[in-house]
Design a protein around this motif. Sequence first.
Motif, PDB file in Angstrom:
ATOM      1  N   GLU A 118      74.456  52.533  65.157  1.00  6.82           N
ATOM      2  CA  GLU A 118      75.283  51.963  66.225  1.00  6.82           C
ATOM      3  C   GLU A 118      75.570  50.491  65.966  1.00  6.82           C
ATOM      4  O   GLU A 118      76.706  50.024  66.162  1.00  6.82           O
ATOM      5  N   CYS A 119      74.574  49.750  65.524  1.00  7.52           N
ATOM      6  CA  CYS A 119      74.764  48.329  65.236  1.00  7.52           C
ATOM      7  C   CYS A 119      75.749  48.134  64.088  1.00  7.52           C
ATOM      8  O   CYS A 119      76.593  47.225  64.127  1.00  7.52           O
ATOM      9  N   TYR A 120      75.652  48.984  63.066  1.00  4.74           N
ATOM     10  CA  TYR A 120      76.584  48.873  61.941  1.00  4.74           C
ATOM     11  C   TYR A 120      78.002  49.213  62.383  1.00  4.74           C
ATOM     12  O   TYR A 120      78.969  48.558  61.964  1.00  4.74           O
ATOM     13  N   GLU A 121      78.130  50.192  63.245  1.00  4.31           N
ATOM     14  CA  GLU A 121      79.456  50.528  63.788  1.00  4.31           C
ATOM     15  C   GLU A 121      80.040  49.349  64.546  1.00  4.31           C
ATOM     16  O   GLU A 121      81.231  49.029  64.392  1.00  4.31           O
ATOM     17  N   HIS A 122      79.233  48.668  65.359  1.00  2.00           N
ATOM     18  CA  HIS A 122      79.726  47.505  66.110  1.00  2.00           C
ATOM     19  C   HIS A 122      80.160  46.388  65.161  1.00  2.00           C
ATOM     20  O   HIS A 122      81.146  45.691  65.422  1.00  2.00           O
ATOM     21  N   GLU A 123      79.430  46.226  64.061  1.00  7.72           N
ATOM     22  CA  GLU A 123      79.811  45.194  63.092  1.00  7.72           C
ATOM     23  C   GLU A 123      81.154  45.518  62.452  1.00  7.72           C
ATOM     24  O   GLU A 123      81.990  44.631  62.253  1.00  7.72           O
ATOM     25  N   ILE A 124      81.387  46.782  62.153  1.00  4.36           N
ATOM     26  CA  ILE A 124      82.680  47.190  61.614  1.00  4.36           C
ATOM     27  C   ILE A 124      83.783  46.944  62.632  1.00  4.36           C
ATOM     28  O   ILE A 124      84.852  46.402  62.300  1.00  4.36           O
ATOM     29  N   GLN A 125      83.549  47.326  63.873  1.00  3.26           N
ATOM     30  CA  GLN A 125      84.564  47.119  64.911  1.00  3.26           C
ATOM     31  C   GLN A 125      84.890  45.646  65.106  1.00  3.26           C
ATOM     32  O   GLN A 125      86.026  45.282  65.424  1.00  3.26           O
ATOM     33  N   ARG A 126      83.899  44.798  64.898  1.00  2.00           N
ATOM     34  CA  ARG A 126      84.104  43.353  65.063  1.00  2.00           C
ATOM     35  C   ARG A 126      84.923  42.757  63.924  1.00  2.00           C
ATOM     36  O   ARG A 126      85.724  41.841  64.152  1.00  2.00           O
ATOM     37  N   LEU A 127      84.790  43.290  62.720  1.00  2.00           N
ATOM     38  CA  LEU A 127      85.361  42.634  61.548  1.00  2.00           C
ATOM     39  C   LEU A 127      86.544  43.364  60.921  1.00  2.00           C
ATOM     40  O   LEU A 127      87.311  42.757  60.174  1.00  2.00           O
ATOM     41  N   VAL A 128      86.700  44.655  61.198  1.00  3.05           N
ATOM     42  CA  VAL A 128      87.776  45.424  60.570  1.00  3.05           C
ATOM     43  C   VAL A 128      88.848  45.730  61.613  1.00  3.05           C
ATOM     44  O   VAL A 128      88.586  46.433  62.590  1.00  3.05           O
ATOM     45  N   PRO A 129      90.054  45.214  61.438  1.00  5.49           N
ATOM     46  CA  PRO A 129      91.112  45.411  62.441  1.00  5.49           C
ATOM     47  C   PRO A 129      91.469  46.885  62.604  1.00  5.49           C
ATOM     48  O   PRO A 129      91.354  47.680  61.666  1.00  5.49           O
ATOM     49  N   PRO A 130      91.919  47.261  63.800  1.00  4.72           N
ATOM     50  CA  PRO A 130      92.273  48.671  64.050  1.00  4.72           C
ATOM     51  C   PRO A 130      93.565  49.065  63.363  1.00  4.72           C
ATOM     52  O   PRO A 130      94.455  48.246  63.125  1.00  4.72           O
ATOM     53  N   GLY A 131      93.654  50.356  63.079  1.00  2.72           N
ATOM     54  CA  GLY A 131      94.874  50.932  62.538  1.00  2.72           C
ATOM     55  C   GLY A 131      95.696  51.574  63.632  1.00  2.72           C
ATOM     56  O   GLY A 131      95.479  51.327  64.836  1.00  2.72           O
ATOM     57  N   PRO A 132      96.668  52.428  63.271  1.00  5.71           N
ATOM     58  CA  PRO A 132      97.577  53.018  64.258  1.00  5.71           C
ATOM     59  C   PRO A 132      96.888  53.829  65.353  1.00  5.71           C
ATOM     60  O   PRO A 132      97.395  53.913  66.469  1.00  5.71           O
ATOM     61  N   LEU A 133      95.742  54.444  65.066  1.00  7.40           N
ATOM     62  CA  LEU A 133      95.059  55.263  66.059  1.00  7.40           C
ATOM     63  C   LEU A 133      93.995  54.493  66.833  1.00  7.40           C
ATOM     64  O   LEU A 133      93.313  55.059  67.686  1.00  7.40           O
ATOM     65  N   GLY A 134      93.858  53.216  66.540  1.00  6.92           N
ATOM     66  CA  GLY A 134      92.917  52.392  67.280  1.00  6.92           C
ATOM     67  C   GLY A 134      91.550  52.227  66.649  1.00  6.92           C
ATOM     68  O   GLY A 134      90.766  51.380  67.080  1.00  6.92           O
ATOM     69  N   ASP A 135      91.218  53.034  65.653  1.00  2.00           N
ATOM     70  CA  ASP A 135      89.937  52.901  64.963  1.00  2.00           C
ATOM     71  C   ASP A 135      90.055  51.850  63.860  1.00  2.00           C
ATOM     72  O   ASP A 135      91.143  51.634  63.308  1.00  2.00           O
ATOM     73  N   PRO A 136      88.946  51.210  63.485  1.00  2.00           N
ATOM     74  CA  PRO A 136      88.992  50.247  62.376  1.00  2.00           C
ATOM     75  C   PRO A 136      89.557  50.901  61.118  1.00  2.00           C
ATOM     76  O   PRO A 136      89.172  52.016  60.760  1.00  2.00           O
ATOM     77  N   ALA A 137      90.475  50.193  60.467  1.00  2.00           N
ATOM     78  CA  ALA A 137      91.164  50.743  59.294  1.00  2.00           C
ATOM     79  C   ALA A 137      90.803  49.912  58.061  1.00  2.00           C
ATOM     80  O   ALA A 137      91.307  48.799  57.884  1.00  2.00           O
ATOM     81  N   PHE A 138      89.927  50.438  57.228  1.00  2.00           N
ATOM     82  CA  PHE A 138      89.593  49.760  55.979  1.00  2.00           C
ATOM     83  C   PHE A 138      90.818  49.708  55.074  1.00  2.00           C
ATOM     84  O   PHE A 138      91.617  50.637  55.028  1.00  2.00           O
ATOM     85  N   ASP A 139      90.934  48.615  54.348  1.00  2.00           N
ATOM     86  CA  ASP A 139      92.005  48.518  53.365  1.00  2.00           C
ATOM     87  C   ASP A 139      91.763  49.464  52.194  1.00  2.00           C
ATOM     88  O   ASP A 139      92.719  49.991  51.620  1.00  2.00           O
TER      89      ASP A 139
END
Length: 255
Positions: A118-139
């Motif tokens: 859960e903590c790692y997921e929050h870190e991703i949400q904080r640093l990786v901008p969302p894509g078209p569906l709203g989830d973080p979208a890695f380059d």
Amino acid sequence: MSLPIRIHVFPDADGLTHHAARTLREACARNAEGRVAVALSGGATPALLYRRLAEDYLHEIPWGRLEVFFGDERSVPPHHPDSNYGLALRELLSKVPIQPEQVHRMPAGESDLELAAECYEHEIQRLVPPGPLGDPAFDLVWLGVGDDGHTASLFPGTAALSRTESLVVANDVPRLGTRRMTFTFTLINAARRVQFLVRGRKKAAIVERVLGPPRDDAPPSEPLPAGRVRPSHGTLEWLLDREAAAGIADPGLIA
């Protein structure tokens, strides 16, 4: 609706790793001013890629703009020989000008693995901008495939395969007698670009099962985990050497 799968076949690992390294360089060029989020994989073929990046692309990648994550991790300390982070540190991260705060290690050695996920997921949400569906979208997400069709730590028959509400989960793998931390399909399939890195004749059978047409005499079955990677708004590529592609009759595009 996902885009077709692009299959690239190279004579050997040299061409495969160069293509993957150039993909990272292109991702940085497309996002010329912002941060570039990349998820690394473990395994022998990614290790070759990391050496290639450290040796031949040291001055071609803007290392200071990367945010580096990991698609999965074993429940071992960070410097354990089996650690994906440890592999990346030895072969790449210790050899390029990247700051420790840019590297986000999966804390898969924690006793409460669910909370750590859960903590790692929050870190991703904080640093990786969302894509078209709203989830973080890695380059860019790099993946491998196991002989059983698993990718990341999404193994056949495990609970993480059905976890759609979470981005990162703890996953019990009874066959191996272990627990791991892994991205879910929700997060992988939100990426802008996903590349499988696969080489060697021992991978030919599983590549054929994932990418080849179903056999007429085979009973219906669920897709293997690797076959469920289909980015909804991104590009999916399989980078294969000739030996891994031996069972693919017509490399190119698969709808």
